[in-house]
Design an enzyme around this catalytic site. Structure first.
Site, short mmCIF file in Angstrom:
data_model
loop_
_atom_site.label_atom_id
_atom_site.label_comp_id
_atom_site.label_asym_id
_atom_site.label_seq_id
_atom_site.Cartn_x
_atom_site.Cartn_y
_atom_site.Cartn_z
N ALA A 6 7.70 25.90 -75.56
CA ALA A 6 6.69 25.85 -74.49
C ALA A 6 7.30 26.50 -73.26
O ALA A 6 8.21 25.94 -72.63
CB ALA A 6 6.29 24.40 -74.22
N GLY B 227 8.78 21.23 -65.32
CA GLY B 227 9.00 21.25 -66.77
C GLY B 227 7.73 20.93 -67.52
O GLY B 227 6.64 20.94 -66.96
N ASN B 228 7.86 20.68 -68.80
CA ASN B 228 6.71 20.29 -69.62
C ASN B 228 7.16 19.29 -70.68
O ASN B 228 8.34 19.00 -70.80
CB ASN B 228 6.04 21.52 -70.23
CG ASN B 228 6.96 22.25 -71.20
OD1 ASN B 228 7.26 21.76 -72.28
ND2 ASN B 228 7.44 23.41 -70.77
N ARG B 229 6.20 18.79 -71.43
CA ARG B 229 6.48 17.65 -72.30
C ARG B 229 6.95 18.04 -73.69
O ARG B 229 7.06 17.18 -74.57
CB ARG B 229 5.24 16.77 -72.39
CG ARG B 229 4.97 16.02 -71.10
CD ARG B 229 3.69 15.21 -71.20
NE ARG B 229 3.68 14.40 -72.41
CZ ARG B 229 2.58 14.04 -73.06
NH1 ARG B 229 1.42 14.45 -72.64
NH2 ARG B 229 2.67 13.31 -74.15
N SER B 230 7.25 19.28 -73.94
CA SER B 230 7.69 19.67 -75.27
C SER B 230 9.05 19.04 -75.58
O SER B 230 10.00 19.13 -74.81
CB SER B 230 7.80 21.19 -75.38
OG SER B 230 8.33 21.53 -76.64
#
Ligand code: CTP
Ligand code: CA
Length: 228
Positions: A100, A33-36
């Protein structure tokens, strides 16, 4: 005809917003995943709806309060977001692609959970995801306004963003410098530059709601001028 009241200046405009960050499964319980957080996208959606737009949000893993009068559809992966975008894009006037999207995803994730007493997987094989925004922009009509978002790191951020705007054939790209710890991912404030063919508008540090309104102002200007 009288000018529309400034607070309802997006009356009737159909706005599609993508928000949050995609999650790409490693197995049935783990993901890349990512931090958005989805804050920028949700702020855009909320402000656009307040200004009279008909707003649909494709939300990728966003745990934030939802606004009345906005339609939300939840997605998890880049592939699901791509499908949802393909379905919704033809009927929108404005696309704000704030999500994102993972650039890579694990190849063929197994059903079920990888156990730790099995052979330790020392690598996770990845493949590229399709460029959703680039694909949509290729199929756009002249009446549609397409806005991308770019999180770039440090020096060269603007130059990278200019290149992306042209390559993806966007009307505008909103760029923020993620080398700064106080803005961007998961923050309540942002400081961005909106890059269009005609100008580069630097929006000073402000809550994401204010940044959202300024981005929407630029969309209104672009559309008044008749597209890119
Ligand atoms: N985007 C997309 N599909 C992808 C990757 C990105 O639609 N697979 C969109 C994002 O939602 C964003 C814009 O493209 O609006 C720019 O994303 P960004 O990550 O900055 O650009 P990339 O083309 O992925 O290039 P890179 O990550 O290498 O900088
Ligand atoms: Ca990317």
């Amino acid at each position: 005809a009288a000018a529309p009241a400034p607070d309802r200046d997006l009356d009737g405009l159909r706005v599609l917003v993508t928000a949050g960050g995609t999650r790409e499964p490693i197995d049935s319980v783990r993901y890349v995943g990512n931090r958005s957080s989805g804050r920028m996208g949700f702020a855009l959606a909320e402000r656009a709806a307040r200004r009279g737009a008909e707003v649909t949000v494709l939300a990728a893993n966003v745990a934030l309060p939802r606004a009345d009068g906005v339609a939300y559809r939840d997605v998890e992966t880049a592939a699901e977001l791509a499908d949802a975008c393909a379905a919704a894009f033809p009927a929108c006037d404005v696309l704000l692609m704030a999500a994102a999207v993972a650039d890579f995803r694990p190849v063929d994730p197994p059903d079920g959970k990888i156990k730790k007493d099995a052979d330790a997987p020392d690598t996770i094989r990845l493949e590229r995801t399709p460029d959703i925004l680039g694909g949509l922009a290729e199929r756009r009509t002249a009446a549609q306004t397409v806005v991308g978002f770019a999180a770039e790191h440090g020096d060269g951020a603007l130059a990278y963003a200019r290149g992306k705007r042209e390559r993806k054939r966007l009307d505008a790209i909103v760029v923020n410098d993620i080398s700064r710890p106080d803005i961007g991912f998961d923050a309540r404030e942002n400081e961005v530059t909106v890059v269009t063919a005609e100008r580069e508008l630097a929006l000073p540090f402000a809550p994401k709601e204010e940044i959202a309104d300024a981005i929407l102002d630029e969309v209104v200007r672009l559309r008044a001028r008749g597209g890119s």
